[in-house]
Design a protein around this motif. Structure first.
Motif, PDB file in Angstrom:
ATOM      1  N   PHE A  50      -2.971  -1.010   9.292  1.00  0.00           N
ATOM      2  CA  PHE A  50      -2.333  -0.677   8.115  1.00  0.00           C
ATOM      3  C   PHE A  50      -1.082  -0.381   8.201  1.00  0.00           C
ATOM      4  CE2 PHE A  50      -6.898   0.763   8.013  1.00  0.00           C
ATOM      5  CZ  PHE A  50      -7.387   0.146   6.974  1.00  0.00           C
ATOM      6  N   VAL A  55       1.900  -2.249   7.713  1.00  0.00           N
ATOM      7  CA  VAL A  55       2.672  -3.111   7.122  1.00  0.00           C
ATOM      8  C   VAL A  55       3.185  -2.546   5.658  1.00  0.00           C
ATOM      9  CG1 VAL A  55       3.280  -5.432   6.126  1.00  0.00           C
ATOM     10  CG2 VAL A  55       1.549  -5.367   8.083  1.00  0.00           C
ATOM     11  N   ARG A  56       4.560  -2.659   5.722  1.00  0.00           N
ATOM     12  CA  ARG A  56       5.195  -2.005   4.124  1.00  0.00           C
ATOM     13  C   ARG A  56       6.156  -3.024   3.796  1.00  0.00           C
ATOM     14  NH1 ARG A  56       2.186   0.800   5.983  1.00  0.00           N
ATOM     15  NH2 ARG A  56       2.350   2.735   7.096  1.00  0.00           N
ATOM     16  N   VAL A  97       0.929  -1.248   0.086  1.00  0.00           N
ATOM     17  CA  VAL A  97      -0.015  -0.104  -0.264  1.00  0.00           C
ATOM     18  C   VAL A  97       0.924   1.348  -0.092  1.00  0.00           C
ATOM     19  CG1 VAL A  97      -0.130   0.064   2.452  1.00  0.00           C
ATOM     20  CG2 VAL A  97      -2.086   0.931   1.074  1.00  0.00           C
ATOM     21  N   THR A  98       0.553   2.274  -0.595  1.00  0.00           N
ATOM     22  CA  THR A  98       1.121   3.406  -0.719  1.00  0.00           C
ATOM     23  C   THR A  98      -0.092   4.702  -0.228  1.00  0.00           C
ATOM     24  OG1 THR A  98       0.511   4.351  -2.798  1.00  0.00           O
ATOM     25  CG2 THR A  98       2.328   2.767  -2.692  1.00  0.00           C
ATOM     26  N   LYS A  99       0.738   6.061  -0.072  1.00  0.00           N
ATOM     27  CA  LYS A  99      -0.295   6.962   0.075  1.00  0.00           C
ATOM     28  C   LYS A  99      -1.277   7.289  -0.574  1.00  0.00           C
ATOM     29  CE  LYS A  99       2.616  10.909  -1.339  1.00  0.00           C
ATOM     30  NZ  LYS A  99       3.189  11.946  -0.927  1.00  0.00           N
ATOM     31  N   GLY A 127      -6.724   4.471   9.120  1.00  0.00           N
ATOM     32  CA  GLY A 127      -5.771   4.601   8.030  1.00  0.00           C
ATOM     33  C   GLY A 127      -4.904   5.871   8.253  1.00  0.00           C
ATOM     34  N   MET A 174       3.469   7.659   5.991  1.00  0.00           N
ATOM     35  CA  MET A 174       3.787   7.594   4.526  1.00  0.00           C
ATOM     36  C   MET A 174       4.241   8.941   3.802  1.00  0.00           C
ATOM     37  SD  MET A 174       0.989   4.642   3.029  1.00  0.00           S
ATOM     38  CE  MET A 174       0.948   3.053   3.434  1.00  0.00           C
ATOM     39  N   ILE A 175       3.421   9.917   4.054  1.00  0.00           N
ATOM     40  CA  ILE A 175       3.513  11.252   3.550  1.00  0.00           C
ATOM     41  C   ILE A 175       4.985  11.667   4.247  1.00  0.00           C
ATOM     42  CG2 ILE A 175       3.041  13.740   4.167  1.00  0.00           C
ATOM     43  CD1 ILE A 175      -0.201  12.575   4.380  1.00  0.00           C
ATOM     44  N   SER A 206      -1.109   5.800   9.548  1.00  0.00           N
ATOM     45  CA  SER A 206      -0.066   5.194   8.602  1.00  0.00           C
ATOM     46  C   SER A 206      -0.046   6.118   7.366  1.00  0.00           C
ATOM     47  CB  SER A 206      -0.881   3.787   8.040  1.00  0.00           C
ATOM     48  OG  SER A 206      -0.456   2.804   8.900  1.00  0.00           O
ATOM     49  N   LEU A 207      -1.224   6.816   7.023  1.00  0.00           N
ATOM     50  CA  LEU A 207      -1.085   7.634   5.868  1.00  0.00           C
ATOM     51  C   LEU A 207      -0.096   8.811   6.236  1.00  0.00           C
ATOM     52  CD1 LEU A 207      -1.754   8.664   3.114  1.00  0.00           C
ATOM     53  CD2 LEU A 207      -3.929   9.904   4.283  1.00  0.00           C
ATOM     54  N   LEU A 242      -4.039   3.762  -0.168  1.00  0.00           N
ATOM     55  CA  LEU A 242      -4.535   3.550   1.292  1.00  0.00           C
ATOM     56  C   LEU A 242      -6.004   3.631   1.289  1.00  0.00           C
ATOM     57  CD1 LEU A 242      -3.744   2.762   4.092  1.00  0.00           C
ATOM     58  CD2 LEU A 242      -3.220   5.069   4.675  1.00  0.00           C
TER      59      LEU A 242
END
Lengths: 290, 290
Positions: free
Chosen positions: B244, B246-247, A4-6, B79, B86-87, B82-83, A9
């Protein structure tokens, strides 16, 4: 999900909701998370800002009591409460406006023509009118709930000096839908600004004032209930209400009179207080239930 | 403001913010209120739904303690947490992942090669590797903070049967950036689902499970701190983490070994535990500060 990416998501969130979820809940959540994620992406929300937001919510929790809900106040000053009112006001009905946190169930009965002012300080106002359907026909047997602040800008449940039900009443109307009550003129007051909502107002150069108002709930069988407020037209905060509650159709103009005969003839006998009055007529229009 | 409609309310909100408001605050609020209002309009949010949202926030307040923040948990399962990770993860650095609510400042020091397992039940795992810059050069003097659940799926601060700092440690690395520690294999566990977050999960058919993970914070002078987690690749919840987190670059594969000589030669002498091990190498890449 590990890839998953931003940008994916939001979809990943949706994919993990059961397709058998209640369709309305699924739709509301889908839009909520769409906008929550879009907000974070558009502003490149930092960890510090995210923590600040969570701290504000946690502080709001600490300020919330049965008498004061700081989350409702956040909704109010961000315009969400008024937006929900606008979304749910039928076009042909009287505008709704914020309920606010000071309504209490169980106000004592007040006859048509009755007085709420008692020994309260302030100008006497007489509010009279009719409860109508959207075609202008009287609705029989409607119920009016009334509450407002005293001359010190406080509601009875904020102020130990007031009796429990001061300036609160519940009026059952007759077949003609006519109402009349006397009370004190409501004055401007501030929403509580000693918590996180106050911090937000101060940081954005906003004041916490609301224009004075009469709170009214109108209910009648077969009609959508109306939660609204009436605002005197000479209040200095009329166009800068901290909670965005004013609508043009809710602005009222008092006319001062020294004569009891200025009262409507059909309710002249019922009116219990003597002039001088500040008199205003306001008709409430209710939308029939679907 | 009295002529405001549901289509002009967002602008009315902006108009009442002082133009001298801090520009970043103004931008974040502008986007927040834009999306909050767009959400309400798009779903035609009803008063009942608005009240439900406020009730969930008020209930979240009641579930929030210094040990458990239900607002963070809402952010996690929607989410948002996690967002934000990611940002804010630079492309060339190791992915960040959720901090979670169980981190405690002040973990006791653990030497390179040291053991966190002690008398904990579970498979012994040895994690080793290096802290590097984004060009692959060792970062001298980095600090690793480590914490995880015991075999019962609980952190030390959730479980009175564990000692205060069980499975927590803080390791200062040498000039080569090399680290090694032994611990127990982390296992899947559930986020708390007895509050309003749990109600949301249940209503949407979601489970509260997280795949097992090692929590790690890596810090070094001149570099952006990294808050992350490492996930064993055979965990059944790897692709359905409730938060959310996991990467793909954070998924690790343990290799079981009976031989102490399978340990890296440079840290063989420092390693305190005896085989059999589940061995994994993981290098952390940190982004230099701007």
């Amino acid at each position: 999900m590990r890839t998953v990416t931003k940008d994916t998501l939001t979809q990943a969130f949706l994919d993990c909701c059961d397709p058998d979820t209640d369709p309305r809940l699924h739709h509301v959540l889908e839009r909520l998370v769409h906008h929550l994620h879009a907000f974070a992406r558009e502003v490149d929300l930092t960890h510090d800002e995210w923590r600040t937001g969570l701290r504000l919510l946690t502080e709001a929790a600490a300020f919330t009591t049965p008498e004061r809900n700081e989350f409702v106040l956040f909704s109010d000053v961000l315009g969400l409460s008024s937006l929900v009112d606008m979304i749910n006001t039928p076009d042909a009905a009287t505008s709704s406006s914020v309920l606010g946190p000071f309504h209490i169930l169980g106000a004592p009965p007040l006859p048509v023509g009755g007085d709420l002012k008692g020994d309260n300080v302030g100008d006497t106002v007489v509010v009279e009118g009719q409860v109508l359907d959207t075609a202008g026909r009287p609705i029989p047997g409607a119920m009016l709930e009334l509450w407002q602040t005293a001359a010190n800008g406080l509601y009875s449940n904020q102020d130990e000096a007031q009796s429990d039900w001061n300036l609160r009443g519940c009026m059952t109307l007759g077949d003609d839908g006519r109402y009349l009550f006397s009370t004190v003129r409501p004055i401007a007051y501030t929403v509580p600004d000693d918590g996180p909502v106050g911090a937000l107002l101060h940081a954005t150069g906003r004041h916490p004032w609301r224009p004075g108002h009469h709170h009214v709930i109108v209910q009648a069988e077969g009609f959508q209930p109306l939660v609204t407020e009436l605002f005197p037209d000479d209040d200095p905060y009329l166009d800068e209400d901290a909670v965005f509650g004013v609508r043009s159709d809710l602005v009222i103009h008092y006319t001062r009179t020294e004569e009891r005969t200025a009262l409507p003839p059909d309710l002249l006998a019922a009116a219990t207080l003597e002039p001088p009055f500040h008199l205003v007529r306001f008709d409430f229009k209710l939308q029939a239930e679907a």
